[in-house]
Design an enzyme around this catalytic site. Structure first.
Site, PDB file in Angstrom:
ATOM      1  CD  GLU A 104       3.189  11.881  14.319  1.00 14.75           C
ATOM      2  OE1 GLU A 104       3.607  12.540  13.366  1.00 14.75           O
ATOM      3  OE2 GLU A 104       3.688  10.781  14.632  1.00 14.75           O
ATOM      4  CG  ASP A 126      16.591   5.100  17.064  1.00 15.94           C
ATOM      5  OD1 ASP A 126      16.916   5.955  16.231  1.00 15.94           O
ATOM      6  OD2 ASP A 126      15.413   4.825  17.343  1.00 15.94           O
ATOM      7  CB  ALA A 143      13.489   7.468   9.933  1.00 11.76           C
TER       8      ALA A 143
END
Lengths: 461, 461
Positions: free
Chosen positions: B170, B307, B323
């Site tokens: 990204e 995480d 997430a």
């Protein structure tokens, strides 16, 4: 001429940016020098400091604004001085030759000779200042929430704003709203609404450049929000745990951990360079006295505009350091340059068209001074809203700011209340203060040396 | 019980925040500890780093989100350790007793034992990281605009992104768009479209957790944007002026001044505290191995989610650090706690419901892996848009982000490209590099020692 006329502009604020835009239509080669890569809409900076807006909402990248002005080159650099003899602007890392120089490097706050106060009482001139103030305000409430001694909690929840001009008035109004409305349900121990907000002004009324009846209205509006307004009061000391105030009755101490500075204006250091190299005269704030065409007397090739210029009207009072003056001077400077380049007669002397002044005092409240038309309350606030929205440089910013204002109006929320930067946690609540008094009981539960000290003081000689 | 059950949550990320919200309906007393006063929507952090969004758009103040959860107290503080024997969480400045502890302190990037690279190749985990990366990208173009030696200008205009996971993909896609579209008209000397963007991935394909055909599509999309994708390549050195790459064929050097780090995941330091005090086992990334109910084996009162947890499915592969896993684990932890408090039977073991993965590659392009449904291009991008918007915590953020995306789509502009922080001007273009080579001709016009050095190198033994 074997090269196009080279115009160098120092500063991309209101004056410099409007000048650069106006010069896009004129056959000159323009270099705009700024330390920052964006134009900042300073009148709304207090909204960043109080978590209502994000920095990018009121900042427009200079290159983006000027991208279609193909004769304008933006140069990210720091102007350090001027060599008027050789017609060169001196940067931190080079020089830029000019045929016409326009200095629009603005002003910053100053501390009346007490630069050591800067670390304890930050001013509000840059994006970094704003996020620093935002951090301090939010951390003060966080520290209060964790503090167990009521006396020390009260100190964290006391905020002192120095300076009753528009910035000080707007900051204290916004701070009162944060305490009363925005943070209302956020804490479990403290009641943010109990925060004490003190606005200190040296002259006998706040907004001293406005008509007296509007000053009175602004004061009433602030007091309704719970702000304590102190006029005729000077700050004589800023310590870690308190400020010392000097009033007609003597000195007194206000205990606080958060002092915000909205007083004092000092011209950028470049004015001294102009004094040295071009014999420019400076006023007591360091501003450059300019002639009727905004040039430095004896140097028609150097113009000074905006907050850095001291332009004395027919009335003898210099123009105030506000955006409309800078914008009109920027446009006027473009006319001066165009006339010279095209060999036409110079325009008539600069005249400021005062369209009025506006200051907002929290939610749905403001004062407006439009010459004969003076009004306050909701209509003034709507006017303030419209004028500020329309003057944002980018259309996208207008939409984003409008959306956030509407949202905040409906919900009392301020979404941008982020603690960012270096110090993210509240500092120690207790410890020695720079005024020589020890703050609070120590962590082992020993009696408060501070309380003892103040007892001694009160017993005093 | 003479006091309500005390739940202490460490971390207000996806796991911790969803847990706290779910616990608002349960008769327990909750303390949520975080270093930051806001929840950060990390999946969009790269958009802050590339000037498309402001930090506040993707951050929600924890106190605001939880203000109506009256049994939840937010505590701004740093968790330093755990005393499992006495059931206390140890903070930097105090302790918090718990009956149940849920550790959700997440992970950060790591440098495979080369922590000295951190200063030269910043990672992207915090708001400050994002504004730092934004500053570096923008300053690199500014430095290129001022640099006169073409070879040195090329170095400034080369960007290396390390790590071909979603963040790296990204970031490089957004960077390519900035260079090609956003900055297109902004400069007068350089052509920003000539920037070279190199994405380096250690395994044999980018997006290695996606199906191979989507990796291939992502690669094609990036290459169409002008990104050079290098797979099967490891970074062996990061210097001021270059990175050294190790490939199957040997080592090579890419000259660049801007390296962005999107590789490596390291659990937060709290996992070691859990190993010491509760005998928790850690995997090689420092994540805590948890049982089927997310507790630390032998310590039913300590849960680890998000995480920081290493939860091994039936398949034997640990769940990824994304997430949706954290959110589902947060909600599951609330069910575990509710069952215990209410004396009901424990819920069945945690099971992750994988609803798919999405990664975007610049404008109107993305890949979607929804189990059997795999698609890419515009439909995937619309899905990505919708999913991300809907998962922002505050409704206001959704409106603001949508408005900015729509604006950016229509105009190619990215309004939040501000250079903020400490270093606002491009640093010196020339000087000694940490690799031992001198960069560029010195300012007195002497021949470039760097060029001589590379000549010597090329002549070699």
């Amino acid at each position: 001429m074997d090269h196009p006329h080279r115009v160098v502009i120092v500063g991309g604020g209101f004056g410099g940016l409007h000048l650069a835009k106006a010069l896009a239509r004129i056959p000159v080669r323009v270099t705009l020098v700024d330390r920052r890569n964006f134009h900042l809409f300073q009148p709304l900076l207090y909204q960043v400091a109080t978590g209502a807006l994000s920095p990018a909402n009121i900042a427009a990248p200079l290159r983006a604004v000027l991208k279609r002005a193909r004769n304008v080159q933006v140069l990210l650099g720091e102007a350090k001085g001027v060599d008027a003899g050789n017609r060169r602007l001196i940067l931190g890392d080079g020089e830029v030759p000019y045929d016409t120089l326009v200095v629009a490097s603005g002003a910053s706050h100053h501390y009346f000779g007490h630069d050591e106060w800067a670390a304890r009482a930050p001013g509000l001139k840059t994006v970094e200042d704003a996020t620093d103030i935002r951090r301090r305000i939010l951390l003060a409430f966080e520290a209060a929430e964790r503090e167990t001694v009521p006396e020390l909690r009260r100190i964290w929840m006391t905020f002192v704003i120095v300076g009753g001009g528009p910035t000080g008035v707007e900051l204290s109004g916004a701070l009162a709203e944060i305490a009363r409305d925005t943070l209302k349900l956020d804490f479990r121990v403290i009641d943010p609404g109990a925060a004490r907000i003190v606005l200190v002004e040296g002259t006998d009324r706040i907004l001293p450049t406005y008509p007296p009846e509007l000053s009175a209205k602004a004061r009433t509006a602030l007091e309704r929000l719970g702000v304590t307004v102190r006029t005729g009061v000077l700050v004589s000391q800023v310590e870690t745990c308190c400020v010392e105030l000097r009033t007609a009755a003597g000195t007194e101490r206000v205990e606080t951990r958060t002092v915000l500075w909205a007083a004092g204006v000092q011209a950028s250091a470049l004015s001294h360079a102009l004094a040295d190299t071009a014999g420019a005269e400076l006023d007591r704030n360091g501003r450059v006295l300019v002639g009727p065409d905004l040039t430095v007397p004896g140097h028609p090739e150097i113009l000074v505009i905006g907050d850095l210029a001291c332009f004395v009207h027919g009335t003898g009072r210099p123009l105030p350091g506000v955006a409309p003056v800078a914008i009109q001077q920027g446009r006027y400077a473009a006319r001066v340059i165009a006339a010279r380049v095209k060999g036409r007669p110079a325009p008539p002397p600069f005249r400021y068209r005062d369209r009025g002044n506006l200051a907002t005092i929290g939610r749905a409240s403001a004062v407006a001074d439009m010459g004969r038309l003076r009004f306050s309350g909701f209509p003034a606030w709507l006017t303030w809203l419209f004028v500020h929205l329309m003057n944002l440089v980018e259309f996208e910013s207008r939409l984003l700011v409008l959306l956030q204002w509407a949202w905040a109006y409906a919900t009392f929320n301020r979404a941008a209340r982020l603690i960012t930067g270096k110090e993210l946690l509240p500092g120690p609540t207790r410890g020695p203060c720079s005024c020589g008094i020890w703050l609070g009981a120590d962590t082992h539960g020993a009696p408060s040396r501070r309380q003892e000290a103040s007892k001694r003081e009160r017993a005093g000689p």
